[in-house]
Design a protein around this motif. Sequence first.
Motif, mmCIF file in Angstrom:
data_model
loop_
_atom_site.group_PDB
_atom_site.id
_atom_site.type_symbol
_atom_site.label_atom_id
_atom_site.label_comp_id
_atom_site.label_asym_id
_atom_site.label_seq_id
_atom_site.Cartn_x
_atom_site.Cartn_y
_atom_site.Cartn_z
ATOM 1 N N PHE A 149 0.833 -1.199 0.000
ATOM 2 C CA PHE A 149 0.000 0.000 0.000
ATOM 3 C C PHE A 149 0.873 1.257 0.000
ATOM 4 N N ARG A 150 0.713 2.108 -1.011
ATOM 5 C CA ARG A 150 1.425 3.383 -1.165
ATOM 6 C C ARG A 150 2.945 3.227 -1.223
ATOM 7 N N ALA A 151 3.439 2.045 -1.573
ATOM 8 C CA ALA A 151 4.886 1.852 -1.693
ATOM 9 C C ALA A 151 5.411 2.586 -2.923
ATOM 10 N N ASN A 152 6.631 3.122 -2.812
ATOM 11 C CA ASN A 152 7.259 3.834 -3.921
ATOM 12 C C ASN A 152 8.200 2.872 -4.633
ATOM 13 N N LEU A 153 7.781 2.400 -5.808
ATOM 14 C CA LEU A 153 8.544 1.414 -6.575
ATOM 15 C C LEU A 153 8.958 1.980 -7.928
ATOM 16 N N LEU A 154 9.285 3.267 -7.951
ATOM 17 C CA LEU A 154 9.708 3.905 -9.192
ATOM 18 C C LEU A 154 10.919 3.175 -9.781
ATOM 19 N N LEU A 155 10.834 2.823 -11.056
ATOM 20 C CA LEU A 155 11.933 2.221 -11.811
ATOM 21 C C LEU A 155 12.424 0.909 -11.203
ATOM 22 N N ALA A 156 11.560 0.218 -10.459
ATOM 23 C CA ALA A 156 11.950 -1.047 -9.837
ATOM 24 C C ALA A 156 12.080 -2.154 -10.885
ATOM 25 N N ASP A 157 13.012 -3.084 -10.646
ATOM 26 C CA ASP A 157 13.170 -4.261 -11.496
ATOM 27 C C ASP A 157 12.367 -5.391 -10.850
ATOM 28 N N MET A 158 11.204 -5.703 -11.417
ATOM 29 C CA MET A 158 10.308 -6.703 -10.842
ATOM 30 C C MET A 158 10.003 -7.806 -11.846
ATOM 31 N N ARG A 159 10.976 -8.099 -12.694
ATOM 32 C CA ARG A 159 10.793 -9.148 -13.689
ATOM 33 C C ARG A 159 10.577 -10.506 -13.011
ATOM 34 N N GLU A 160 9.597 -11.246 -13.510
ATOM 35 C CA GLU A 160 9.247 -12.580 -13.018
ATOM 36 C C GLU A 160 8.894 -12.609 -11.529
ATOM 37 N N ALA A 161 8.569 -11.455 -10.936
ATOM 38 C CA ALA A 161 8.205 -11.421 -9.515
ATOM 39 C C ALA A 161 6.829 -12.049 -9.295
ATOM 40 N N ASN A 162 6.666 -12.690 -8.138
ATOM 41 C CA ASN A 162 5.386 -13.278 -7.755
ATOM 42 C C ASN A 162 4.597 -12.249 -6.956
ATOM 43 N N LEU A 163 3.569 -11.672 -7.570
ATOM 44 C CA LEU A 163 2.736 -10.648 -6.937
ATOM 45 C C LEU A 163 1.296 -11.143 -6.776
ATOM 46 N N ARG A 164 1.138 -12.437 -6.647
ATOM 47 C CA ARG A 164 -0.204 -13.013 -6.516
ATOM 48 C C ARG A 164 -0.866 -12.556 -5.213
ATOM 49 N N SER A 165 -2.078 -12.024 -5.350
ATOM 50 C CA SER A 165 -2.890 -11.560 -4.206
ATOM 51 C C SER A 165 -2.203 -10.442 -3.416
ATOM 52 N N THR A 166 -1.300 -9.715 -4.042
ATOM 53 C CA THR A 166 -0.602 -8.610 -3.385
ATOM 54 C C THR A 166 -1.466 -7.349 -3.380
ATOM 55 N N ASN A 167 -1.413 -6.595 -2.282
ATOM 56 C CA ASN A 167 -2.137 -5.325 -2.216
ATOM 57 C C ASN A 167 -1.265 -4.230 -2.815
ATOM 58 N N LEU A 168 -1.654 -3.728 -3.996
ATOM 59 C CA LEU A 168 -0.890 -2.694 -4.693
ATOM 60 C C LEU A 168 -1.637 -1.354 -4.712
ATOM 61 N N ILE A 169 -2.692 -1.226 -3.925
ATOM 62 C CA ILE A 169 -3.464 0.009 -3.905
ATOM 63 C C ILE A 169 -2.567 1.174 -3.481
ATOM 64 N N GLY A 170 -2.547 2.230 -4.298
ATOM 65 C CA GLY A 170 -1.771 3.428 -3.983
ATOM 66 C C GLY A 170 -0.290 3.316 -4.292
ATOM 67 N N ALA A 171 0.171 2.156 -4.775
ATOM 68 C CA ALA A 171 1.597 1.984 -5.072
ATOM 69 C C ALA A 171 1.979 2.733 -6.350
ATOM 70 N N ASP A 172 3.226 3.207 -6.395
ATOM 71 C CA ASP A 172 3.736 3.902 -7.579
ATOM 72 C C ASP A 172 4.734 2.992 -8.273
ATOM 73 N N LEU A 173 4.328 2.437 -9.426
ATOM 74 C CA LEU A 173 5.154 1.523 -10.205
ATOM 75 C C LEU A 173 5.598 2.174 -11.509
ATOM 76 N N SER A 174 5.696 3.490 -11.508
ATOM 77 C CA SER A 174 6.083 4.215 -12.723
ATOM 78 C C SER A 174 7.468 3.761 -13.196
ATOM 79 N N GLY A 175 7.533 3.391 -14.465
ATOM 80 C CA GLY A 175 8.812 2.995 -15.043
ATOM 81 C C GLY A 175 9.315 1.642 -14.594
ATOM 82 N N ALA A 176 8.537 0.909 -13.801
ATOM 83 C CA ALA A 176 8.973 -0.400 -13.298
ATOM 84 C C ALA A 176 8.983 -1.435 -14.419
ATOM 85 N N ASP A 177 9.895 -2.402 -14.299
ATOM 86 C CA ASP A 177 9.986 -3.499 -15.265
ATOM 87 C C ASP A 177 9.253 -4.698 -14.674
#
Length: 215
Positions: A149-177
């Motif tokens: 929730f509301r995590a700042n993940l700008l330009l994060a490398d998240m290739r092949e990450a397991n995000l199943r059932s993850t709460n991403l509300i309010g998160a900033d994934l701008s430019g993330a891979d």
Amino acid sequence: MSEMEQYYRVLEIEPGATLEEVNQAYKDLVFIWHPDRIPQDNHRLQKKAQDKLKAINEARDQLRSLHNKHKNVDYSSASQVKKPPESTYKPPKTNPDLSGKDFSGSNLSNKDLSGRNLSYADLSGADLSDTFMHKVILRGANLSSANLFRANLLLADMREANLRSTNLIGADLSGADLRGADLTGARIRSGDRLLVKLIGANLAGAIMPDGVIHS
């Protein structure tokens, strides 16, 4: 006005503010100016919010760097501390390799993990709300059921990450891979409204919350 004074002004705090005050001011302003809080059809305010967010991020990063520099020991004035010979002296590591570590169920809320290598780490069920993870490496990491929730993940490398059932509300994934990431069942909406910032994110091959593979 100096450049640093301008950064303090952007965050609406007094020069010399503590790092905690800088972080709190940053979070307050991001909450106010996040583009997801502004109607998508109001293009003028959307552009203003994006410009504000860019300036806020830059100010926070520059002031954080300033505080980190001040933490270093001043060898020229520390009469009881001897600096090792130049040939052997190495500055302390500030971003240790955390790849493959087990943080499952951990409380990492409000932590600063920017630039850290957390590839293939187990963060399942971890609380990462309001965490700073700018340019973090989360390739192949297990973030299933984590709270971002509301995590700042700008330009994060998240290739092949397991995000199943993850709460991403309010998160900033701008430019993330996010290529090949699995977002099955992830929380990204409230009704029909998307509440995750994905400007410039690479979603090629990612499994979306509804199970559809993004093309």
